[in-house]
Design a protein around this motif. Structure first.
Motif, PDB file in Angstrom:
ATOM      1  N   LYS A   7     -17.401  19.115  47.034  1.00 45.11           N
ATOM      2  CA  LYS A   7     -15.971  18.844  47.069  1.00 45.11           C
ATOM      3  C   LYS A   7     -15.296  19.293  45.782  1.00 45.11           C
ATOM      4  O   LYS A   7     -14.506  18.564  45.179  1.00 45.11           O
ATOM      5  CB  LYS A   7     -15.721  17.343  47.294  1.00 45.11           C
ATOM      6  CG  LYS A   7     -16.361  16.789  48.549  1.00 45.11           C
ATOM      7  CD  LYS A   7     -15.840  17.483  49.807  1.00 45.11           C
ATOM      8  CE  LYS A   7     -16.459  16.879  51.056  1.00 45.11           C
ATOM      9  NZ  LYS A   7     -16.003  17.564  52.286  1.00 45.11           N
ATOM     10  N   ASP A   8     -15.617  20.479  45.315  1.00 47.24           N
ATOM     11  CA  ASP A   8     -14.969  21.009  44.117  1.00 47.24           C
ATOM     12  C   ASP A   8     -14.714  22.488  44.318  1.00 47.24           C
ATOM     13  O   ASP A   8     -14.856  23.024  45.429  1.00 47.24           O
ATOM     14  CB  ASP A   8     -15.826  20.740  42.861  1.00 47.24           C
ATOM     15  CG  ASP A   8     -17.245  21.302  42.996  1.00 47.24           C
ATOM     16  OD1 ASP A   8     -17.464  22.165  43.862  1.00 47.24           O
ATOM     17  OD2 ASP A   8     -18.131  20.875  42.236  1.00 47.24           O
ATOM     18  N   GLU A   9     -14.331  23.175  43.219  1.00 46.64           N
ATOM     19  CA  GLU A   9     -13.962  24.583  43.324  1.00 46.64           C
ATOM     20  C   GLU A   9     -15.121  25.467  43.764  1.00 46.64           C
ATOM     21  O   GLU A   9     -14.922  26.465  44.465  1.00 46.64           O
ATOM     22  CB  GLU A   9     -13.408  25.088  41.979  1.00 46.64           C
ATOM     23  CG  GLU A   9     -12.025  24.587  41.628  1.00 46.64           C
ATOM     24  CD  GLU A   9     -12.035  23.174  41.078  1.00 46.64           C
ATOM     25  OE1 GLU A   9     -13.130  22.560  41.024  1.00 46.64           O
ATOM     26  OE2 GLU A   9     -10.963  22.675  40.689  1.00 46.64           O
ATOM     27  N   ILE A  10     -16.348  25.126  43.338  1.00 48.76           N
ATOM     28  CA  ILE A  10     -17.502  25.937  43.741  1.00 48.76           C
ATOM     29  C   ILE A  10     -17.731  25.780  45.242  1.00 48.76           C
ATOM     30  O   ILE A  10     -18.044  26.763  45.945  1.00 48.76           O
ATOM     31  CB  ILE A  10     -18.751  25.539  42.934  1.00 48.76           C
ATOM     32  CG1 ILE A  10     -18.563  25.938  41.465  1.00 48.76           C
ATOM     33  CG2 ILE A  10     -20.002  26.191  43.502  1.00 48.76           C
ATOM     34  CD1 ILE A  10     -19.735  25.617  40.588  1.00 48.76           C
ATOM     35  N   GLY A  11     -17.598  24.557  45.761  1.00 43.92           N
ATOM     36  CA  GLY A  11     -17.703  24.366  47.204  1.00 43.92           C
ATOM     37  C   GLY A  11     -16.617  25.129  47.943  1.00 43.92           C
ATOM     38  O   GLY A  11     -16.876  25.735  48.988  1.00 43.92           O
ATOM     39  N   ASN A  12     -15.384  25.105  47.379  1.00 37.15           N
ATOM     40  CA  ASN A  12     -14.299  25.874  47.999  1.00 37.15           C
ATOM     41  C   ASN A  12     -14.588  27.366  47.968  1.00 37.15           C
ATOM     42  O   ASN A  12     -14.308  28.092  48.928  1.00 37.15           O
ATOM     43  CB  ASN A  12     -12.980  25.586  47.281  1.00 37.15           C
ATOM     44  CG  ASN A  12     -12.542  24.146  47.432  1.00 37.15           C
ATOM     45  OD1 ASN A  12     -12.949  23.457  48.360  1.00 37.15           O
ATOM     46  ND2 ASN A  12     -11.722  23.658  46.513  1.00 37.15           N
ATOM     47  N   LEU A  13     -15.147  27.833  46.814  1.00 40.24           N
ATOM     48  CA  LEU A  13     -15.487  29.250  46.708  1.00 40.24           C
ATOM     49  C   LEU A  13     -16.556  29.638  47.724  1.00 40.24           C
ATOM     50  O   LEU A  13     -16.451  30.683  48.382  1.00 40.24           O
ATOM     51  CB  LEU A  13     -15.973  29.552  45.287  1.00 40.24           C
ATOM     52  CG  LEU A  13     -16.500  30.971  45.027  1.00 40.24           C
ATOM     53  CD1 LEU A  13     -15.396  31.998  45.274  1.00 40.24           C
ATOM     54  CD2 LEU A  13     -17.045  31.089  43.609  1.00 40.24           C
TER      55      LEU A  13
END
Length: 518
Positions: free
Chosen positions: A265-271
């Motif tokens: 649930k952070d930017e790496i997951g979004n990426l």
């Protein structure tokens, strides 16, 4: 906001944690050292007051002057602590007595062997001095109790004038010395100066430096732990994403499949989710292009086969004028169909590039649709031509959509042309603009009605497939490639809208385009 990022907060917190430990340790150490120096000075001042009172009573004469022998005997009788040295000077600066030479006590520890300090001691001293210089200005100071750094001569001159002088300095051996000089007075005359020096402050400071070691250990441990967490939380997932992308590039895989990362649930997951969606979209695009190429080949092959068959037949019926004329009509029709196919295929291929290259803009949809409809006014003069009329049902409301003018205009023209092709001679195509809602989202709805035969119920979705054609008898052959409605659906989808077909109760077909308004 920049610190709204979870990874940004993690990086800032982890990097500042170890630094905060060191800063706190250095500030505490600096304050403790300053407190020890002030305390030592106050202790020496208290002792000096007692000793000068004794010297003033037992070692002075009425002239007034200093009794040298009595002063030396008084120094011998003083019960001085370890590492404290007492010296008595005359007002002219001559040394009268020194406790180190007059005392019978031999302090071995006071005279350590001369040797160079070790590397660790040098590093510790350097760190201590650096911390004092850097953090000293921001620490609270008790200016009235601060111990100044000055030479013994300056300190002695102040004492001769009747003042109590205190200072700190370094000996030839590098030891830190806290010194207090106090005048010896007979009545109000200064007959001598007592100087007390303490040289044990360095041992206390070395103990303080040793106390800093746990702070440093904690800071190093925090740095190692946070570095490990950053590596596991950022570097390792990024490496896995890189390897997955390399596998796709090399053809070893056709999609990114890393569930452990995409669930974050952070930017790496979004990426990771974005990369996975991107590769899925690319795969769908590749498959669609492959299917499109196969459909193009199939559609081009049909008229070419027909032309080849007609050419081969023409050689056998060249003496039959009627058959030859019929074959020429077939060839002309197939050539026209080929030209139409190539034109529509070129437009469809160019559309994809235009959709990614041309930026979208705000469009007044009522004005835009009205302008497109007006381009058909010229054909309405022919009594057999199909007219096109526009109805704005938004009641003058300024309805805006974000779109690209070229592709959106092609959507409206394709729907109108399709409706005109199915309408009877002298018929009418009605274009209506209305406003509706899909939950909280305002929708601009464009409706195109015709008076044709309508669409078979089982073909309402199939008609949007590429190269699909199902035209009534009597329609001119080769005028339609079956790409018009497919292009409409593709353009509307890129504008986050939807298009569908339905049959009117009174007869004819209706095509509806819904676009999100802004």
């Amino acid at each position: 906001m920049f610190l709204g990022s979870r990874i940004a907060r993690l990086i800032f917190a982890s990097n500042l944690a170890g630094l905060a430990v060191l800063i706190i340790g250095a500030m505490v150490l600096n304050e403790m050292r300053a407190g020890f120096v002030v305390s030592k000075k106050q202790d020496l001042v208290a002792q000096a007051q007692i000793f000068t009172n004794l010297l003033g009573e037992d070692a002075t004469t009425p002239e007034p002057s200093l009794d040298v022998d009595a002063a030396r005997q008084t120094i011998v009788r003083l019960n001085l602590p370890e590492r404290v040295r007492a010296r008595v000077y005359s007002p002219s600066g001559d040394l009268v007595g020194d406790s180190f030479y007059l005392s019978e006590r031999v302090d071995i520890a006071a005279l350590p062997p001369l040797k160079e300090p070790g590397r660790i001691a040098k590093i510790g001293a350097a760190m201590s001095e650096w911390a004092g210089r850097v953090f000293g200005p921001i620490m609270p100071r008790r200016s009235s109790e601060a111990v100044r750094t000055q030479t013994f001569e300056e300190e002695f001159e102040s004492a001769v004038l009747g003042d109590v002088a205190a200072s700190q300095r370094f000996s030839d051996r590098g030891q830190r010395i806290i010194s207090v000089s106090m005048p010896i007075q007979r009545v109000s005359a200064v007959v001598g100066v007592l100087t007390l020096e303490a040289s044990d402050i360095d041992e206390i400071i070395r103990s303080e430096r040793a106390a800093l070691v746990p702070f440093i250990g904690v800071a190093v441990l925090v740095a190692l732990v946070t570095s490990f967490l950053l590596t596991m939380g950022i570097a390792r997932p990024m490496r896995r994403l890189s390897l997955a992308a390399d596998r796709i590039r090399s053809g070893a895989s056709d999609r990114i499949d890393i569930p452990a990362i995409t669930r974050r649930k952070d930017e790496i997951g979004n990426l990771a989710s974005s990369m996975q969606g991107m590769t899925d979209a690319l795969l769908e695009r590749i498959q669609a292009n492959e299917q499109f190429a196969a459909d193009v080949a199939h559609e081009l092959k049909n008229p070419l086969t027909s032309i080849r068959s007609a050419v081969e037949t023409a050689e056998r019926v060249q003496n039959d004028p009627v058959a030859s004329e019929r074959l020429r009509d077939v060839i002309a029709s197939d050539v026209k169909r080929l030209d139409r196919l190539i034109t529509d295929i070129s437009n469809a291929s160019r559309l994809e590039a235009e959709m990614t290259r041309v930026p979208s803009e705000q469009i007044d949809i009522a004005r835009f649709v009205r302008d497109v409809v007006r381009t058909y006014d010229a054909v309405s003069d022919n009594p057999d031509a199909v007219s096109v009329v526009f109805d704005d049902a938004t009641m003058g409301a300024r309805l805006l959509v974000r779109a690209r003018e070229g592709p959106l205009g092609q959507v409206i023209r394709n729907l109108i042309d399709n409706a005109r092709s199915f309408s009877p001679p002298g018929g009418e195509v009605r274009v209506k603009l209305d406003q509706t809602n899909d939950g909280p989202q305002t929708i601009a709805r464009i409706v195109v009605d015709d008076d044709g035969p309508g669409v078979p119920a089982d073909k309402l979705e199939t008609i949007f497939n590429r190269f699909y054609t199902d035209r009534p008898k009597g329609t001119a052959f080769g005028n339609n490639s079956g790409l018009g409605l497919s292009i409409v659906q593709q353009i509307v989808a890129t504008h986050r809208g939807k298009v569908y077909a339905e049959n009117r109760d009174s007869g004819g077909a209706r095509f509806v385009v819904d676009l999100p308004a802004i």
